[in-house]
Design a protein around this motif. Structure first.
Motif, PDB file in Angstrom:
ATOM      1  N   PHE A 157       0.960  -1.195  -0.080  1.00  0.00           N
ATOM      2  CA  PHE A 157      -0.158   0.134   0.005  1.00  0.00           C
ATOM      3  C   PHE A 157       0.912   1.336  -0.086  1.00  0.00           C
ATOM      4  O   PHE A 157       1.888   1.255   0.503  1.00  0.00           O
ATOM      5  CB  PHE A 157      -0.765   0.106   1.235  1.00  0.00           C
ATOM      6  N   VAL A 158       0.362   2.197  -0.720  1.00  0.00           N
ATOM      7  CA  VAL A 158       0.977   3.629  -0.518  1.00  0.00           C
ATOM      8  C   VAL A 158      -0.084   4.311   0.641  1.00  0.00           C
ATOM      9  O   VAL A 158      -1.319   4.200   0.482  1.00  0.00           O
ATOM     10  CB  VAL A 158       0.717   4.256  -1.809  1.00  0.00           C
ATOM     11  N   MET A 159       0.490   4.707   1.470  1.00  0.00           N
ATOM     12  CA  MET A 159      -0.172   5.570   2.755  1.00  0.00           C
ATOM     13  C   MET A 159       0.116   7.216   2.331  1.00  0.00           C
ATOM     14  O   MET A 159       1.117   7.629   2.335  1.00  0.00           O
ATOM     15  CB  MET A 159       0.148   5.273   3.804  1.00  0.00           C
ATOM     16  N   PRO A 172       4.535  -2.785  -6.813  1.00  0.00           N
ATOM     17  CA  PRO A 172       5.718  -2.215  -7.144  1.00  0.00           C
ATOM     18  C   PRO A 172       6.331  -2.833  -8.243  1.00  0.00           C
ATOM     19  O   PRO A 172       7.182  -2.095  -8.891  1.00  0.00           O
ATOM     20  CB  PRO A 172       6.382  -2.479  -5.801  1.00  0.00           C
ATOM     21  N   ASP A 173       6.143  -4.025  -8.682  1.00  0.00           N
ATOM     22  CA  ASP A 173       6.614  -4.558  -9.902  1.00  0.00           C
ATOM     23  C   ASP A 173       6.080  -4.005 -11.266  1.00  0.00           C
ATOM     24  O   ASP A 173       6.725  -3.993 -12.209  1.00  0.00           O
ATOM     25  CB  ASP A 173       6.400  -6.351  -9.883  1.00  0.00           C
ATOM     26  N   GLN A 174       4.909  -3.610 -11.109  1.00  0.00           N
ATOM     27  CA  GLN A 174       4.243  -2.887 -12.250  1.00  0.00           C
ATOM     28  C   GLN A 174       4.349  -1.373 -12.020  1.00  0.00           C
ATOM     29  O   GLN A 174       4.165  -0.804 -13.036  1.00  0.00           O
ATOM     30  CB  GLN A 174       2.510  -3.419 -12.210  1.00  0.00           C
ATOM     31  N   SER A 185       7.262   6.676  -8.479  1.00  0.00           N
ATOM     32  CA  SER A 185       6.328   7.131  -9.344  1.00  0.00           C
ATOM     33  C   SER A 185       5.465   7.868  -8.445  1.00  0.00           C
ATOM     34  O   SER A 185       4.437   8.674  -8.936  1.00  0.00           O
ATOM     35  CB  SER A 185       5.836   6.249 -10.168  1.00  0.00           C
ATOM     36  N   TYR A 186       5.128   7.553  -7.188  1.00  0.00           N
ATOM     37  CA  TYR A 186       4.014   8.055  -6.390  1.00  0.00           C
ATOM     38  C   TYR A 186       4.645   9.520  -5.518  1.00  0.00           C
ATOM     39  O   TYR A 186       4.791   9.366  -4.284  1.00  0.00           O
ATOM     40  CB  TYR A 186       3.657   7.051  -5.403  1.00  0.00           C
ATOM     41  N   THR A 187       4.628  10.416  -6.483  1.00  0.00           N
ATOM     42  CA  THR A 187       4.867  11.630  -5.860  1.00  0.00           C
ATOM     43  C   THR A 187       3.813  12.260  -5.268  1.00  0.00           C
ATOM     44  O   THR A 187       2.658  11.841  -5.439  1.00  0.00           O
ATOM     45  CB  THR A 187       5.408  12.611  -7.227  1.00  0.00           C
ATOM     46  N   PRO A 188       4.058  13.385  -4.613  1.00  0.00           N
ATOM     47  CA  PRO A 188       2.966  14.013  -3.923  1.00  0.00           C
ATOM     48  C   PRO A 188       1.864  14.477  -4.764  1.00  0.00           C
ATOM     49  O   PRO A 188       0.690  14.534  -4.479  1.00  0.00           O
ATOM     50  CB  PRO A 188       3.454  15.186  -2.923  1.00  0.00           C
ATOM     51  N   THR A 238       3.930  -2.821   3.926  1.00  0.00           N
ATOM     52  CA  THR A 238       3.634  -4.312   3.215  1.00  0.00           C
ATOM     53  C   THR A 238       2.714  -4.942   4.498  1.00  0.00           C
ATOM     54  O   THR A 238       2.759  -4.943   5.432  1.00  0.00           O
ATOM     55  CB  THR A 238       4.738  -5.332   2.995  1.00  0.00           C
ATOM     56  N   MET A 239       1.646  -5.592   3.922  1.00  0.00           N
ATOM     57  CA  MET A 239       0.497  -6.166   4.773  1.00  0.00           C
ATOM     58  C   MET A 239       1.262  -7.701   4.847  1.00  0.00           C
ATOM     59  O   MET A 239       1.214  -8.291   3.877  1.00  0.00           O
ATOM     60  CB  MET A 239      -0.878  -6.109   4.170  1.00  0.00           C
ATOM     61  N   THR A 240       1.433  -7.947   6.139  1.00  0.00           N
ATOM     62  CA  THR A 240       1.772  -9.496   6.482  1.00  0.00           C
ATOM     63  C   THR A 240       1.220  -9.851   7.502  1.00  0.00           C
ATOM     64  O   THR A 240       0.403  -9.583   8.120  1.00  0.00           O
ATOM     65  CB  THR A 240       3.254  -9.393   6.622  1.00  0.00           C
TER      66      THR A 240
END
Length: 552
Positions: A203-205, A252-254, A259-262, A289-291
């Protein structure tokens, strides 16, 4: 807050060195300090958590902080008002149509019957400064900007190497606690492996400053799941009027993290809102990362793992921080007894045997909750094709039968947001009653047929259970029965007709019981007695006055 002491020398020797100044490490240090042990805390971050992270503080955690002498009322005053944080919603977009809602945990006054401190939404970045300040006031300053680099241990203790702005220093301790999070350098240093799925989802937070009171209108809540397939994700309201987090799944592989700039994150957030012109500011962007993992063991010699270093769950249920605080509660009194040389040789080993099964169970339930969430998008007809999913969702919502399927899928998530039994009802395997009475006998039945042990809390006085809460009067003050338990020793509580000369407290003499806590909640006969550990769990119970002298 100015509690950080980056340039101050660390003590060269302490009873316990705590690595990590999150809520778990700070709680462990507070408990140990209250138990009269010397403790130091090192944290590589420059200061307390600044951005929102964990936000669910359940009743048991507040109970533990209450016993540790923290200002629980002050902490709870910082929490989200239950009127704002009492529901979770599934919405087309934030500010759009609400497709379904569920209560978010049990936060009302009715819960005062089973706990003095009901659950609240209280963000970690509000908790940490107060816990650190309480330690500083007790003479235990947290060393921020101090990196634990490694250690050697021998039979007598552990020698750690800690790097600060002033250089690298050796700190000798009898015990070392790794409270340093999911990536735990302490855990890695002793070769303990986590078990379980290590990569469920990324996830991006996006941490936001925004007043979205007008956006949510008359449907405030703490979680808003976005059901539009062209947006996805979820909003977490840490403060409806000021502070939010948006969780956006990504691969993140795709899609590289860089690339997740503000600017891109702001566009993603706005795409998840019905009104894309609402004023907001992106404060920070991070990933997680959810684990669902639990360490294979919790101890390596004089090194012990606590909190996220020992276990990491999906956030579905909010059990991570709370399980870690309970770890610290279970361990602190055992370490204090060991350091005082009053403990049985294997007492510290019971930390793992008692707490690891709890973590495994909590990980399982949290993972089940996370996997079950997919039922809602499936009911909407969502697939891997975004545009096809959007068309399917629109068709589903246009069909009354489709809406019924969606409503049923949302209703099926209720356990995810109602886990009082899991939070208060965990037990340790401490064997049968001390007088070998049958648990199903009169005055001792603790089971409730047909009760979901995750959702429903059934008070139990059997060995291993948390002492059930009840309102009693002690020394002229109305208090919780949990307040009768000291941090530093076991306490023996005797019933009104018990003739034990070794009782610390007698119901009806030392403790007034106007609401029938002893008979109705504990379900103990008047001649019975109960021995409670410093962590407020029942060590033993007797339904008859024992003929032999009591020994702990």
């Amino acid at each position: 807050m100015s509690d950080a002491t980056e340039t101050e020398d660390l003590p060269s020797e302490v009873d316990v060195l705590v690595v990590g100044a999150g809520p778990v490490g700070l709680t462990a240090a507070r408990l140990l300090e209250r138990l009269g042990r010397s403790v130091a805390v090192v944290e590589r971050r420059p200061g307390p958590q600044r951005a929102p992270a964990a936000h669910v503080v359940n009743a048991r955690t507040f109970e533990i902080w209450r016993q540790a002498g923290l200002d629980v009322d002050g902490l709870r005053a910082l929490a989200v008002d239950p009127a704002d944080g009492g529901e979770v919603h599934w919405v087309t977009r934030l500010g759009g149509e609400v497709l379904g809602s569920l209560p978010f945990e049990q936060q009302g006054d009715h819960v005062l019957a089973v706990t003095p401190t009901p659950l609240r939404n209280l963000s970690q970045h509000h908790v940490e400064p107060l816990l650190a300040r309480a330690l500083a006031e007790a003479g235990v300053a947290v060393r921020y900007g101090a990196t634990w680099c490694g250690a050697e241990q021998d039979d007598g203790g552990v020698t750690s190497h800690v790097a600060t702005a002033a250089g690298t220093q050796a700190v000798r301790s009898r015990w070392l606690l790794g409270c340093d999070g999911a990536g735990s350098p302490v855990r890695r240093s002793v070769g303990i492996e986590p078990e379980g799925p290590h990569h469920l989802q990324r996830f991006v937070m996006v941490h936001l400053a925004a007043d979205l009171r007008a956006v949510v209108g008359d449907r405030p809540g703490v979680l808003f799941w976005i059901c539009d397939p062209r947006a996805g994700g979820a909003f977490v309201a840490h403060d409806i009027d000021r502070e939010w987090v948006y969780m956006h799944p990504f691969d993140p592989d795709q899609d590289p993290v860089e690339s997740y700039t503000p600017a891109r994150c702001e566009a993603i957030v706005r795409a998840a809102m019905a009104d894309r012109e609402v004023p907001l500011e992106v404060l920070a962007v991070s990933t997680w990362t959810m684990t669902a993992q639990v360490a294979e063991r919790y101890r390596a010699g004089r090194v012990l793992l606590v909190g996220d270093a020992a276990h990491r769950f999906p956030p579905t249920g909010g059990m991570g921080l709370n399980t870690g605080v309970a770890d610290a509660h279970n361990l602190a009194w055992k370490l204090a007894a060991d350091l005082a040389e009053t403990a049985p040789a294997d007492l510290v080993d019971t930390y793992e045997s008692e707490r690891r099964p709890v973590a495994v169970h909590n990980a399982t339930v949290s993972l089940e909750n996370a996997l079950k969430l997919v039922e809602v998008p499936l009911a909407l007809g969502v697939s891997d094709d975004v545009e096809a999913s959007a068309a399917a969702a629109e068709a589903t919502l246009a069909d009354p039968e489709g809406r019924r399927r969606v409503a049923a899928a949302i209703a099926a998530q209720a356990t995810h947001f109602d886990m009082l039994g899991l939070q208060l009802g965990y037990e340790y395997d401490l064997g049968p009653d001390a007088d070998d009475a049958d648990d199903a006998g009169d005055g001792g039945g603790d089971e409730a047929a047909g009760v979901d042990p995750v959702r429903a809390y059934v008070p139990s006085s059997r060995p291993g259970a948390r002492l059930p809460h009840g309102w009693v009067t002690h020394r002229g003050r109305r208090c919780s029965s949990l307040d009768l338990v000291p941090l530093d020793r076991l306490v023996l509580i005797a019933g009104p007709a018990c003739d034990r000369p070794d009782a610390d407290l007698r119901v009806g003499i030392d403790v007034e019981d106007p609401d029938g806590w002893w008979s109705d909640t504990l379900r103990l006969p008047v001649e019975g007695s109960i021995l409670v550990r410093p962590d407020q769990h029942v060590a033993a119970r007797w339904r008859r006055s024992p003929s032999a002298d009591h020994t702990s």
